[in-house]
Structures are given as C-alpha cells and as structure tokens.
Design a protein around this motif. Sequence first.
Motif, mmCIF file in Angstrom:
data_model
loop_
_atom_site.group_PDB
_atom_site.id
_atom_site.type_symbol
_atom_site.label_atom_id
_atom_site.label_comp_id
_atom_site.label_asym_id
_atom_site.label_seq_id
_atom_site.Cartn_x
_atom_site.Cartn_y
_atom_site.Cartn_z
ATOM 1 N N PHE A 154 0.830 -1.156 -0.146
ATOM 2 C CA PHE A 154 0.025 -0.059 -0.024
ATOM 3 C C PHE A 154 0.849 1.240 -0.062
ATOM 4 O O PHE A 154 0.514 2.278 -0.357
ATOM 5 C CB PHE A 154 -0.915 -0.029 1.185
ATOM 6 N N SER A 155 1.952 1.265 0.807
ATOM 7 C CA SER A 155 2.757 2.493 0.646
ATOM 8 C C SER A 155 3.484 2.835 -0.764
ATOM 9 O O SER A 155 3.640 3.917 -1.035
ATOM 10 C CB SER A 155 4.135 2.243 1.712
ATOM 11 N N PHE A 156 3.400 1.770 -1.528
ATOM 12 C CA PHE A 156 4.016 2.195 -2.899
ATOM 13 C C PHE A 156 2.782 2.502 -3.857
ATOM 14 O O PHE A 156 2.884 2.693 -5.108
ATOM 15 C CB PHE A 156 4.843 1.087 -3.365
ATOM 16 N N SER A 170 -3.131 5.945 7.983
ATOM 17 C CA SER A 170 -2.541 6.157 9.541
ATOM 18 C C SER A 170 -1.281 5.616 9.686
ATOM 19 O O SER A 170 -0.397 6.102 10.456
ATOM 20 C CB SER A 170 -3.627 6.338 10.510
ATOM 21 N N GLN A 171 -1.211 4.454 8.881
ATOM 22 C CA GLN A 171 0.000 3.422 9.222
ATOM 23 C C GLN A 171 1.185 3.744 8.032
ATOM 24 O O GLN A 171 2.130 3.206 7.824
ATOM 25 C CB GLN A 171 -0.339 2.288 9.148
ATOM 26 N N MET A 172 0.702 4.874 6.806
ATOM 27 C CA MET A 172 1.608 5.058 5.869
ATOM 28 C C MET A 172 2.595 5.895 6.306
ATOM 29 O O MET A 172 2.538 6.955 7.042
ATOM 30 C CB MET A 172 0.871 5.564 4.777
ATOM 31 N N PRO A 173 3.907 5.915 5.468
ATOM 32 C CA PRO A 173 4.904 6.583 6.053
ATOM 33 C C PRO A 173 4.914 7.897 5.365
ATOM 34 O O PRO A 173 4.036 8.368 4.432
ATOM 35 C CB PRO A 173 6.349 6.068 5.399
ATOM 36 N N THR A 174 5.637 8.774 5.776
ATOM 37 C CA THR A 174 5.828 10.361 5.226
ATOM 38 C C THR A 174 5.993 10.564 3.722
ATOM 39 O O THR A 174 5.162 10.924 2.965
ATOM 40 C CB THR A 174 6.815 11.229 6.192
ATOM 41 N N TRP A 175 7.055 9.674 3.359
ATOM 42 C CA TRP A 175 7.296 9.877 1.866
ATOM 43 C C TRP A 175 6.255 9.408 0.887
ATOM 44 O O TRP A 175 6.262 9.722 -0.092
ATOM 45 C CB TRP A 175 8.717 9.235 1.628
ATOM 46 N N SER A 176 5.422 8.336 1.210
ATOM 47 C CA SER A 176 4.376 7.783 0.553
ATOM 48 C C SER A 176 3.281 8.815 0.549
ATOM 49 O O SER A 176 2.602 9.205 -0.737
ATOM 50 C CB SER A 176 3.657 6.721 1.059
ATOM 51 N N LYS A 177 2.868 9.587 1.703
ATOM 52 C CA LYS A 177 1.928 10.650 1.451
ATOM 53 C C LYS A 177 2.345 11.816 0.596
ATOM 54 O O LYS A 177 1.709 12.433 -0.233
ATOM 55 C CB LYS A 177 1.460 11.274 2.676
ATOM 56 N N ILE A 178 3.807 12.144 0.713
ATOM 57 C CA ILE A 178 4.287 13.186 -0.124
ATOM 58 C C ILE A 178 4.235 13.036 -1.632
ATOM 59 O O ILE A 178 3.817 13.754 -2.309
ATOM 60 C CB ILE A 178 5.791 13.606 0.435
ATOM 61 N N ASP A 179 4.674 11.647 -2.032
ATOM 62 C CA ASP A 179 4.450 11.197 -3.221
ATOM 63 C C ASP A 179 3.197 11.322 -3.924
ATOM 64 O O ASP A 179 2.899 11.845 -4.923
ATOM 65 C CB ASP A 179 5.011 9.813 -3.361
ATOM 66 N N PHE A 180 2.213 10.882 -3.045
ATOM 67 C CA PHE A 180 0.715 11.291 -3.748
ATOM 68 C C PHE A 180 0.179 12.763 -3.816
ATOM 69 O O PHE A 180 -0.149 12.993 -4.777
ATOM 70 C CB PHE A 180 -0.220 10.808 -2.499
ATOM 71 N N HIS A 196 -6.644 14.176 4.912
ATOM 72 C CA HIS A 196 -5.712 13.503 5.904
ATOM 73 C C HIS A 196 -4.382 14.178 5.926
ATOM 74 O O HIS A 196 -3.876 14.663 6.917
ATOM 75 C CB HIS A 196 -5.568 12.049 5.608
ATOM 76 N N CYS A 197 -3.764 14.467 4.665
ATOM 77 C CA CYS A 197 -2.365 14.729 4.598
ATOM 78 C C CYS A 197 -2.457 16.518 5.036
ATOM 79 O O CYS A 197 -1.576 16.968 5.422
ATOM 80 C CB CYS A 197 -2.005 14.731 3.192
ATOM 81 N N LEU A 198 -3.394 16.997 4.827
ATOM 82 C CA LEU A 198 -3.556 18.600 5.069
ATOM 83 C C LEU A 198 -3.996 18.612 6.579
ATOM 84 O O LEU A 198 -3.552 19.657 7.225
ATOM 85 C CB LEU A 198 -4.556 19.306 4.054
ATOM 86 N N LEU A 199 -4.567 17.984 7.167
ATOM 87 C CA LEU A 199 -5.168 18.313 8.391
ATOM 88 C C LEU A 199 -4.874 17.366 9.536
ATOM 89 O O LEU A 199 -5.137 17.737 10.746
ATOM 90 C CB LEU A 199 -6.492 18.551 8.492
#
Length: 427
Positions: free
Chosen positions: A132-134, A250-260, A347-350
């Motif tokens: 999921f992280s990828f 909520s269990q995803m790492p920071t870099w995965s959210k930034i990539d999205f 989620h990423c924003l708030l």
Amino acid sequence: MEFHLNHSTNSPTSSASSNTTAIAPNPNPNPDSTSNSVSADDPMHSWWESISKARSRIHSLSSLLDPSLSQSLSSLADSDRPALSLLSSLQSYDAVSSALSSPLCGSGSDPLCHWLYDTFLSSDPHLRLVVFSFLPLLSGLYLSRVHSLSSDSPSLPSLAGFEAVLLAIYAAETKARNGKPVVVSIPDLSQPSLYHTPLLQKPNPLTASTAPHQSIGVLSPPLEPQVAVKSTKRACIVGVALDSYYKHISQMPTWSKIDFCRFLASWAGQDCSCLRQFGDDDTNEPDMNSGLFLEGSDEIDVVTEEMDQLTVRIEKPSSNGVHLEPKGSRIPLPWELLQPALRILGHCLLAPLNSQDVKDAASVAVRRLYARASHDLVPQAILATQSLIQLDKRTREAAKTVAAANSSSNANTPSKAKKPEVFLVSK
C-alpha cells in the motif's frame, strides 16, 4: 511469467485445510498429532511464521534491486519486525521508487511488479501495508504514462504489471464490500442540530407505523468484479485502490503521502491560469474583523507571494531527505478518481501528526486542484477543495497565533531563577 488472480495458493484457507488432519479428533491420538495441533494453535508459531514470510519477501526484493542495498535489506530482514522495518525504510522506498520509475518498468514480465503482486496476496497484514505504501507511486506512474505517453510513443511497453497490482487491490476491496455500496447518513436539515435527530424506533405491528425516514447518500456503488483494466473502468479501479489506501493511511510513511500529493498536484496541472486567480478568501466575503483583509490589488499580491513561497518550499528537498518536486503529468480527473483523492488529501492537510512537509505538499496540491476544478467547472470539486483551503488557512493561522504566544511568554519568563541575596552582618 503470467499474473493469476486466483488467491487460493496464498490464502489462509489453504493453509488451514492442510492442517485439518492434525487438528481433527483421532480415536488413537499420538504425540506427533498432539504436537502438530499445539503448534497450529500456538500464537508464537504463527508469529514466527509471519516473521519467516516477511524475511523471505525482503530477501527476494533484495535480489531485484541494486546489490549495494543488499546489506541494508539484510539488516531489515534480521530485525524483530521485518515487514514494519521495510515499511519505515526510506532507503528501500527510494530504491523501489527508482526501479518503478524506469520507462521499461510496468510490463507483465516485470519482476518488481510480480513482487508487489505476490506480496499483496500474502496473508500477512504488515506485508500488505508495504504494498500500500507504494500505491501512490504506482498509480501515479500508471495514470501519467497512460494519458501522456500513449499518443507520443505508439510502441510503449505494456503496463500489465501495474494493472495486475491494481486489479489485485481492487479484487480484495470488492470481496470486502461483499456487493454492498458505501453509504453515509445525510442529516435532516429540518432539525435544529444533529443532536435533535429522533432515534429510530421499531415499527408498531398494531398501527403499522414505521421509523422516521432517514436520508442515505451513496458514496460508492456496489463494485463489479473486473478481470482487466478497460479504459472505461480505469478511473474506477484506481479510485477503489486509493480508497483502500485511505483506510490504512494512518500507518503510511511520510514519503508515501508526499509522493501522492506530488502526483495529485501534477494531475491537476501546473500551468493553469486559474492558479493565480483565487484569493486567500477564495472570492468569498473576507473577514473584516480579522485585520488581515487588504483592499485592492494588495490582497492579490499577498496571496500570490504566499503561494510562490509555499511552492518554492515544496520544490526544495525536505529536512528528512525527501524531494518534493512535482511528478507526473496532467490527466483527466473524473469524480470517481477525485473523490478518494480528496479524502487522502484532507488527511495529509489536517492530520495533527503529519509532518510539515506533508502539510505543505498537500497545501500546494489542494490549491492546484481548486484551480483545475474552477477551470473545468466541477461544482462538487470546487466546494470540497475550497473547504480544504479554508481549513488549511485557519489551521496555519492558529499555529502562528500559538507560536507567537509561546514566543512572547518565553520572552517574559526569566531563563533562570535568581538566588536570593544573603548579607553577612557582623555583631
């Protein structure tokens, strides 16, 4: 080497059926059958089986990446929680990201896509989190290539590897929903508040009265099984995969959210003239009591300057080594793809536990989505992105207020308490 959507080889039911003879009652029990049944019910045995499976998947991934990473991956495999260690490893994520970003990656014979596919079909939930992280990276590369390179390069390699991973996630979500739609209860606007909504009562068999009507909104219709990614179902399949990603965000790492966020900003388009036309109040009535309203063109200049500073900050490497420059290209954004993307973006924003890099990347993405929605005249997207921008503004203003209050209190507070002076008086 082909992909098969048959989960029977890796499903927990097959392993359970193989142990049936060991667990079934036997009129003449022997020590071997007793030990087998104890090991099957022993949580330590299942924990060790999960560890062994995760280590096996990490070693197989090591054979697909740069040999210089073999030592670091081996250290991850030797940890107490190898799957979670792999999930939290930025070095491993960058290596897989570089491999997936290759123009030749994504075909049906691509070994890395096979690894992601087989890892997702495993019964271990932590290994599924790794896949999921990828997902933002995989879906971003897939959609960008499909929509931007198909006309330029007719001889593109097949993207069947990417599609197989997306179909596996889609099939798992279809099975989880069990043919039911995703619905939400719509509040009754005739009531003073949500707390005044009458409770549902059981129907009276004498009077044949039923419970009060409750409005239901359908967020997602029932899913149909898909065996291939058709052009008419592509947005739906990717959207369902992103919805599955949101359930574990909520269990995803920071870099995965930034990539999205980076891909989403690129999907919206970077050169749209609407990007500079929205105000910090989004053309709504300004708050005259806040003291932040500027008349005339001064307000537009302030907004443009803030947007430029935020964009420059996004395009610089972050403090943890994650690069924040945009990715992908402009693509069509139907609502079935945009709706789960907005949930993730919210989620990423708030989310309070997100790093500032994630919030800044989401802030740029939501503004570009607002510009795209205003350009395409999509009412629900305009409303959603405008609300997120307002929430982002208020959150940042509240953070500035708290920071200013803390700095002023620290300035007025002495750093070290003075000791009372003692005078010696001679008799």
